[in-house]
Design a protein around this motif. Structure first.
Motif, short mmCIF file in Angstrom:
data_model
loop_
_atom_site.label_atom_id
_atom_site.label_comp_id
_atom_site.label_asym_id
_atom_site.label_seq_id
_atom_site.Cartn_x
_atom_site.Cartn_y
_atom_site.Cartn_z
N GLY A 149 30.75 18.37 45.47
CA GLY A 149 29.93 17.27 45.97
C GLY A 149 29.75 16.12 45.13
N ASP A 150 30.56 15.84 44.25
CA ASP A 150 30.44 14.59 43.42
C ASP A 150 30.25 13.35 44.08
N PHE A 151 31.16 13.42 45.20
CA PHE A 151 31.26 12.11 46.12
C PHE A 151 29.82 11.87 46.70
N PHE A 152 29.21 12.94 47.33
CA PHE A 152 27.75 12.77 47.87
C PHE A 152 26.76 12.18 46.71
N VAL A 153 26.58 12.76 45.40
CA VAL A 153 25.83 12.38 44.36
C VAL A 153 26.17 10.86 44.14
N GLY A 154 27.44 10.59 44.24
CA GLY A 154 27.82 8.91 43.78
C GLY A 154 27.19 8.21 44.90
N CYS A 155 27.09 8.51 46.31
CA CYS A 155 26.65 7.83 47.38
C CYS A 155 24.95 7.67 47.02
N MET A 156 24.52 8.85 46.62
CA MET A 156 23.01 8.65 46.16
C MET A 156 22.74 7.64 45.08
N PHE A 157 23.68 7.45 44.15
CA PHE A 157 23.54 6.46 43.09
C PHE A 157 23.51 4.91 43.91
N ILE A 158 24.34 4.83 44.68
CA ILE A 158 24.69 3.55 45.54
C ILE A 158 23.50 3.03 46.34
N THR A 159 22.47 4.21 46.64
CA THR A 159 21.36 3.67 47.18
C THR A 159 20.52 2.73 46.55
N GLU A 160 20.80 2.76 45.14
CA GLU A 160 20.00 1.81 44.37
C GLU A 160 20.36 0.29 44.59
#
Length: 260
Positions: A149-160
């Motif tokens: 799930g690195d893709f989803f963690v990357g999406c969490m970064f984009i929330t910033e």
């Protein structure tokens, strides 16, 4: 990982200290509260920009949303952890200085349990958000995902992505530019980026998961473990709350300017 932790521990407090020194020298008429507030916002904007860049890099590099991995994920989680801890301190210091000025007619108050309680009462959602990232999101990202799930963690970064614009808005107000066209345009950008990257990002992640496994979007939640759905709801809930606050603030500003 130790290198990333060391870099984050040096960078964010170092930037905060440097900005305070520079702003105090540049704007000699500003109070300590003004200097700390703007310094905290500048550091926040830098962290938000770095997180977004890391997130975009990770998301665009993962063709398989479950199994593809990227070294930036764990590295940035560790690198950003000191920022979360430091930002709680910076927010408290900003609140303390403002509380002292406003509450005691310009006389500085002393640190006490009462000032800490007042800070937590005012900014408890942000403090809880930071602590959750430190003590819940970080351990899950580093130790309990089993490399998935690195893709989803990357999406969490984009929330910033919206954070720099929120910071710019606060800085424009501090500079007395809150009635300018720039501030109005920035306000619109805040609403758009916040809605897209902090709210729509969640159905986007569900859609990407369903797209890979051939599942319609409305059926994706039923194919995921309960804790995944609950975790997303816990993260999404404060985003919706903050977005409603932004909408209310935008409405107040619009009505105020309409009356002028």
């Amino acid at each position: 990982m130790l290198g990333a932790l060391t870099c984050g521990s040096l960078l964010f407090p170092g930037l905060f200290h440097a900005f305070r020194k520079t702003l105090r020298w540049t704007f000699s008429s500003w109070t300590d509260a003004d200097v700390v507030c703007v310094s905290e916002r500048l550091v926040s904007a830098i962290h938000g920009s770095l997180a977004t860049a890391a997130g975009v890099r990770v998301v665009t590099s993962c063709s398989d949303v479950m199994t593809d991995s990227h070294w930036l994920v764990n590295a940035f989680v560790v690198f950003g952890a000191p920022y979360m801890a430091h930002d709680i301190y910076a927010m408290y210091l900003s609140h303390f200085l403002n509380h002292g000025v406003r509450g005691q007619a310009g006389k500085a108050s002393s640190h006490s349990l009462q000032t800490v309680r007042a800070f937590l009462a005012k900014d408890w959602t942000l403090v809880l958000h930071h602590l959750s990232l430190l003590f819940v999101f970080m351990p899950i990202a580093l130790f309990f995902r089993r490399g998935l799930g690195d893709f989803f963690v990357g999406c969490m970064f984009i929330t910033e992505f919206s954070t720099p614009f929120v910071s710019i808005g606060k800085i424009l107000i501090q500079l007395g530019l809150d009635n300018t066209r720039l501030h109005k345009v920035n306000g619109i950008v805040i609403l758009l980026t916040f809605f897209m990257c902090r709210i729509l990002i969640f159905p986007f992640m569900y859609w990407m998961y369903g797209r890979q496994f051939g599942i319609p979007l409305h059926k994706v939640p039923f194919h995921l473990p309960l804790h995944c759905n609950l975790g997303n709801l816990v993260i999404l809930a404060p985003q919706v709350y903050w977005f409603i606050l932004l909408l209310k603030k935008a409405r107040r500003l619009y009505l105020r300017q309409k009356r002028v």
